[in-house]
Design an enzyme around this catalytic site. Structure first.
Site, PDB file in Angstrom:
ATOM      1  N   ASP A  27       6.463  49.037  55.246  1.00  0.00           N
ATOM      2  CA  ASP A  27       6.445  48.887  56.701  1.00  0.00           C
ATOM      3  C   ASP A  27       5.232  48.067  57.102  1.00  0.00           C
ATOM      4  O   ASP A  27       4.134  48.289  56.572  1.00  0.00           O
ATOM      5  CB  ASP A  27       6.340  50.293  57.342  1.00  0.00           C
ATOM      6  CG  ASP A  27       7.143  50.412  58.628  1.00  0.00           C
ATOM      7  OD1 ASP A  27       7.325  49.385  59.305  1.00  0.00           O
ATOM      8  OD2 ASP A  27       7.577  51.525  58.948  1.00  0.00           O
ATOM      9  N   HIS A  74       4.890  40.794  62.388  1.00  0.00           N
ATOM     10  CA  HIS A  74       4.892  42.250  62.577  1.00  0.00           C
ATOM     11  C   HIS A  74       5.305  42.997  61.310  1.00  0.00           C
ATOM     12  O   HIS A  74       5.099  44.202  61.211  1.00  0.00           O
ATOM     13  CB  HIS A  74       5.837  42.627  63.726  1.00  0.00           C
ATOM     14  CG  HIS A  74       5.327  42.206  65.065  1.00  0.00           C
ATOM     15  ND1 HIS A  74       4.833  43.085  65.994  1.00  0.00           N
ATOM     16  CD2 HIS A  74       5.209  40.982  65.634  1.00  0.00           C
ATOM     17  CE1 HIS A  74       4.443  42.432  67.081  1.00  0.00           C
ATOM     18  NE2 HIS A  74       4.664  41.148  66.888  1.00  0.00           N
TER      19      HIS A  74
END
Ligand code: GDG
Length: 469
Positions: A356, A155
């Site tokens: 991110d 992720h």
């Protein structure tokens, strides 16, 4: 196919509360189909952990919890996972904390968990492992003779090779990853980094089909950008309400776990530059920053909280007036439906991380807008979401001037341009929601050719999927 078995650091709740966001919603249908199982860490640690998974039955799928001792959990989760892997994979090697006991705990948890999973899985089950806390799991399962298909989804970002090498166990991590059948990452950027890491560490060879030949077998690699339940979030925003309505000023909104990767001090620096350069906006806009606490036991997280509070106080002291507070800062989690409404009530969404994996807030902000009068998304070039959302205003979060310009542009953008940008973003998201994400990953995992028997037998001298007695 047998059951889908999801494995993650944390399991969903046993009673279904808190299912509303994220992975659970995405995977519910796939799990429900064949009596799926979700394996994850128990919410509490115990000095006498059960030697096997503790099962709970939900109407939609089963949950298997693994228990850990408090010290082991701290070293594995707060230590190796969040004081070494998280900062390193987010490019913050200055923050890594290397302790031999962290590395030992990290391997130990996957080793134990693999034994528990191997006791439980059937030969035709498909195993999908999530995220950086459990990278060694396929390696440990293979060592037990597990021949099931095993996929892995990361992720968070894959950094460049030199940054990756700051992790003392970088060779092991690469080798552990290479034991999955399918590795999914969020972006093309991550995929390029992963290929480079495999090339240099394991002499991996890129094949014509995009997979990698490593140690005589083919590892399938893919880019699967995660998303949200777009339609569901839009409905929440349309139908929800907020306890206390915010003041009726055009609002900038930021919603982030209070994490140093999210670029919160830089965001405030950009806002301060904006207020200093464009005095006409003083008293006319406000910034609402919601930043719930996370991983408070790690020092770097306490530091970022202090820095943010100082900066917010500084801006309020410098520019605030009796009837205007430039920055409203909330250090608590708000209910999801309230967030959705606040996104809809905000003219500008600020999503400006320094690095991110994806950033779901960017997608939620777009999904929540009123299509006839939508707000504008300001998005960091370093968020994975920037690869898919070019109609946002893309900024460099390290450059306060760039952030200030984008803020002015967003606030002054004519309605027609806001509608056009929003429509393009929304259409894309509607066709690439979280169900699309999970279905694409599982489709690819199910298409993986059967596992090389020689490779399995090297470890266990037995047929894949047949358990050692
Ligand atoms: C990791 C990767 C990747 C935030 N504050 C509140 C609240 N939230 C919700 C948001 C959003 C979620 O938390 C945060 O998701 P992000 O994607 O922004 O970030 P991470 O937590 O760092 O997640 C990230 C993600 O995994 C998925 O793969 O996108 O890159 O770092 O849904 O809305 N929710 C509620 N109250 C809050 O105050 N209810």
């Amino acid at each position: 196919m047998g059951r889908l078995v999801i494995v993650s650091n944390r399991a969903p709740s046993i009673d279904g509360t808190g299912d509303s966001g994220g992975l659970v919603v995405a995977l519910k249908d796939a799990l429900a189909k064949d009596g799926g199982l979700w394996i994850g860490g128990a919410p509490e640690q115990t000095d006498t952990p059960a030697p096997s998974l503790v099962f709970h039955h939900r109407p939609d799928f089963d949950i298997g919890l693994f228990e850990l001792e408090p010290q082991l959990y701290r070293d594995y989760y707060l230590g190796y996972s969040n004081s070494l892997l998280w900062p390193a994979l987010h490019g913050r090697v200055d923050l890594i904390d290397v302790q031999p006991r962290y590395a030992a705990a990290y391997s130990e948890v996957s080793r134990r968990l693999a034994r528990m999973i191997f006791e439980t899985v059937r030969a035709d089950d498909v195993i999908w492992v999530h995220d950086y806390q459990l990278i060694p799991l396929a390696h440990e399962l293979r060592a037990l003779g597990c021949g099931n298909r095993i996929g892995f989804f990361l992720h968070i970002p894959v950094p460049g090779l030199e940054t990756f090498k700051a992790i003392p166990e970088w060779r092991d991590l690469a080798a552990w990853l290479a034991e999955y059948d399918l590795i999914g990452v969020q972006t093309q950027r991550d995929l390029a980094h992963l290929i480079n890491i495999f090339r240099h560490t394991l002499r991996g060879e890129l094949r014509y089909n995009g997979n990698m030949g490593i140690n005589g077998r083919e590892v399938v690699l893919g880019c699967f950008p995660i998303s949200i339940n777009v339609e569901g979030f839009r409905r929440l925003a349309e139908e929800g309400s907020v306890g206390t309505p915010p003041p009726p000023l055009p609002r900038l909104i930021g919603v982030d776990r209070l994490d140093y990767s999210k670029g919160l001090p830089q965001r405030l620096a950009g806002y301060e530059t904006f207020l200093s350069q464009y005095p006409r906006f003083r008293g006319q806009v406000s910034l609402l920053q919601i930043a719930p606490p996370t991983r408070d036991d790690v020092e770097a997280y306490r530091d970022i909280r202090e820095e943010l509070e100082l900066r917010a106080g500084h801006i309020n002291g410098l520019y605030g007036t009796v009837d205007w507070t430039p920055v409203q800062y909330i250090h608590r989690a708000l209910p999801r439906d309230e967030l959705a409404v606040l996104f809809r009530l905000s003219r500008v969404g600020l999503v400006t991380p320094l690095f991110d994996g994806m950033n779901l807030v960017a997608k939620e902000y777009v999904a929540a807008q009123d299509e006839t009068d939508p707000g504008v998304l300001i998005l960091s070039q370093f968020a994975g979401a920037a690869e898919e959302m070019p109609q946002a205003l893309i900024v460099n979060p390290h450059d306060p001037q760039d952030m200030a310009e984008a803020t002015r542009t967003a606030l002054e953008m004519p309605l027609a341009e806001r509608i056009a940008r929003h429509a393009a973003l929304y259409d894309y998201l509607a066709n690439h929601d979280v169900e699309y994400w999970s279905a694409s990953f599982l489709k690819r995992l199910l298409a993986v050719e059967t596992i090389d028997l020689h490779w399995i037998s090297r470890y266990a001298g037995q047929q894949p999927g047949v358990k050692a007695s």
